[in-house]
Design a protein around this motif. Structure first.
Motif, PDB file in Angstrom:
ATOM      1  N   LYS A   1       0.829  -1.205   0.000  1.00  0.00           N
ATOM      2  CA  LYS A   1       0.000   0.000   0.000  1.00  0.00           C
ATOM      3  C   LYS A   1       0.868   1.262   0.000  1.00  0.00           C
ATOM      4  N   LEU A   2       1.914   1.263   0.809  1.00  0.00           N
ATOM      5  CA  LEU A   2       2.796   2.439   0.861  1.00  0.00           C
ATOM      6  C   LEU A   2       3.473   2.682  -0.486  1.00  0.00           C
TER       7      LEU A   2
ATOM      8  N   SER B   1       1.380   6.601  -6.862  1.00  0.00           N
ATOM      9  CA  SER B   1       0.209   7.349  -7.333  1.00  0.00           C
ATOM     10  C   SER B   1       0.410   8.861  -7.208  1.00  0.00           C
ATOM     11  N   LYS B   2       1.277   9.271  -6.265  1.00  0.00           N
ATOM     12  CA  LYS B   2       1.554  10.698  -6.063  1.00  0.00           C
ATOM     13  C   LYS B   2       2.767  11.166  -6.867  1.00  0.00           C
ATOM     14  N   GLY B   3       3.354  10.248  -7.622  1.00  0.00           N
ATOM     15  CA  GLY B   3       4.518  10.594  -8.427  1.00  0.00           C
ATOM     16  C   GLY B   3       5.779  10.792  -7.615  1.00  0.00           C
TER      17      GLY B   3
END
Length: 271
Positions: free
Chosen positions: A215-216, A222-224
């Motif tokens: 998950k991390l 996902s945040k680049g």
């Protein structure tokens, strides 16, 4: 391949069965190409119903299996790939916690290996179930039919199993807590944990650590943001980077960086 030629989605569990199934999953391939996906380990037992062309399953140990109609896969502790050829579809029922025991009175004897469902109960009722499901075009209707079929087989949940679930998240030592509460030895509760769920508390703790790392990593991607391996190691409770890599190799036979590279081809049952 056009996007709408491969269709996959989760089907939520209807009211009354939330403690038995975590979800249902449908995937269908109407393209002219075989579609291959990798399923992350889920620590669940799953029913797989195959329709149309036969579906192929392959473990990370290169064991191949053709799914003709239906089978049960014992506790999924390692990743495996599944290939849907043109004209095929699957409906997967993911059993939750101790549901396999509640259905069949035992824990899965195998891990990531097929079990003939007709061998779990008297007669060939699962083959008969497949023939009925094959007549139904709508996956939601198929799920409803499966639930009605399963209802008579479902046993009441054991009090100890419920306690292990209740204390599993909040207690540092659920085995010790449940043993003390029931005036039983820790060894006795450990045996019951394995019998009801098909895995030990230690195995589950390691798996949850791996999921947290997944998950991390996905959140950072996902945040680049660049992967912060030291943060992942610290927040997930790993000793060092080699232990983190060891878990990824154990569960999915990929390093963390290669997991990111192939993430689009990987199906996470926890999403």
């Amino acid at each position: 391949m056009e996007k709408d030629l491969y269709n996959d989605f989760r089907i939520p569990v209807p009211t009354g069965f939330e403690k038995v199934f975590s979800h249902f999953y449908f995937a269908g391939n109407t393209s002219d190409q075989t579609v291959t996906k990798t399923l992350l380990p889920s620590y669940q037992t799953i029913f797989v119903f195959s329709f149309g062309s036969n579906v192929l399953l392959e473990s990370t140990q290169n064991t191949q299996l053709t799914v003709d109609k239906c089978l049960v896969l014992g506790t999924i502790k390692r990743a495996f790939t599944y290939s849907l050829p043109p004209g095929s579809s699957i409906l997967v029922a993911a059993l939750k916690d101790d549901a396999f025991y509640r259905f069949f009175g035992s824990s899965p004897a195998t891990e990531n290996l097929p079990i003939d469902p007709c061998g779990l109960v008297d007669g060939n009722c699962f083959t008969a179930l497949w023939y009925e499901l094959n007549k139904i075009d709508n996956p939601d209707e198929q799920v409803r039919y499966i639930l009605e079929f399963c209802r008579p087989y479902l046993r009441e949940q054991s009090g100890v199993a419920q306690q292990l679930l209740d204390y599993g998240e909040g207690s540092l030592s659920p085995i010790k807590t449940v043993a003390t509460y029931n005036s039983q030895s820790e060894r006795s509760i450990q045996i019951k944990q394995k019998k009801y769920f098909g895995y030990s508390v230690k195995e589950l703790s390691r798996y949850r650590r791996f999921l947290k790392a997944i998950k991390l990593i996905e959140d950072m991607a996902s945040k680049g943001a660049k992967e912060d391996w030291f943060r992942i190691i610290h927040e997930c409770g790993y000793y060092d980077q080699s232990q983190l890599i060891g878990d990824f190799k154990h569960y999915i036979n990929l390093s963390p960086t290669r997991y990111l590279k192939f993430q689009k081809e990987i199906c996470n049952p926890n999403h």
